[in-house]
Write an enzyme that holds these catalytic residues in place. Sequence first.
Site, PDB file in Angstrom:
ATOM      1  CE  LYS A  50      47.736  20.356  30.663  1.00 29.67           C
ATOM      2  NZ  LYS A  50      49.088  19.980  29.863  1.00 29.67           N
TER       3      LYS A  50
ATOM      4  CB  CYS B 164      46.654  17.705  27.105  1.00 35.64           C
ATOM      5  SG  CYS B 164      48.662  17.497  27.294  1.00 35.64           S
TER       6      CYS B 164
ATOM      7  CG  ASP C 239      47.549  21.757  27.089  1.00 35.64           C
ATOM      8  OD1 ASP C 239      47.217  22.517  28.228  1.00 35.64           O
ATOM      9  OD2 ASP C 239      48.198  20.865  27.135  1.00 35.64           O
TER      10      ASP C 239
HETATM   11  C1  VGL Z   1      50.596  17.871  25.121  1.00 38.50           C
HETATM   12  C2  VGL Z   1      52.267  16.382  24.644  1.00 38.50           C
HETATM   13  C3  VGL Z   1      53.059  16.994  25.234  1.00 38.50           C
HETATM   14  C4  VGL Z   1      49.083  18.292  25.047  1.00 38.50           C
HETATM   15  C5  VGL Z   1      51.511  18.305  26.067  1.00 38.50           C
HETATM   16  O1  VGL Z   1      48.821  19.297  25.157  1.00 38.50           O
HETATM   17  O2  VGL Z   1      48.401  17.166  24.598  1.00 38.50           O
HETATM   18  N1  VGL Z   1      51.072  16.717  24.430  1.00 38.50           N
HETATM   19  N2  VGL Z   1      52.722  18.058  26.016  1.00 38.50           N
END
Ligand code: VGL
Length: 208
Positions: free
Chosen positions: A110, A155, A12
């Site tokens: 995802k 994540c 991410d």
């Molecule tokens: C994430 C919160 C919501 C992350 C993704 O990448 O850690 N955190 N969506």
Amino acid sequence: MTAPTTALVVIDVQNDFIPAGQLAVPGGDEIVPLINRLGRSFRHVILAQDWHPAGHASFASSHPDKQPFDLIQLPYGEQKLWPDHCIQGTQGAALHPALDLPHAQLIIRKGCNPDIDSYSAFMEADRQTPTGLTGYLKERGIDTVYMVGLALDFCVMFSALDARAAGFNALVVLDACRGIDIDGSMEAAIRRMQQAGVALIESSALDA
Ligand code: VGL
Ligand code: ZN
């Protein structure tokens, strides 16, 4: 070069998670040069990309009278609510422009199901729906995954826990991660990963 049975999973590293993004992780952009450098010593590089439809169930804006960071109950359990982020096809959902991993072969998107969140790159939050990453890694003969990226306490942690649960050796490179750190989430994440047998290392251990 690390062994061909190891993979780097970059979690991410997207515009919405870096400062000025919709769900900024403090220092999120600082890790990009290090991730680029680490990537060069892996034959197998996989990227995870948070990729929500507009109106996703994890957005506070999808629930009347709720604010970001509130907790609600969804059919699969407790869900923390977030600001709108990483909406499919937007600039915020794009990978950070300085991420330079041209040999990455797989991008796992995802959180695509409107009703189910997915912190983990392996398994959605219903704990039933796999993303396919376990199968990909196993078919490629990979037994060890190194994880880097954002956010360490969400994540990255859930991906590392699921990697262990799927039978992989899992290592998290701490200096190549940053966390959100709400309500003690960083400390709790470190503890949970240690208890699950995730190795917490520094990138200097990879240079050796
Ligand atoms: C994430 C919160 C919501 C992350 C993704 O990448 O850690 N955190 N969506
Ligand atoms: Zn998300």
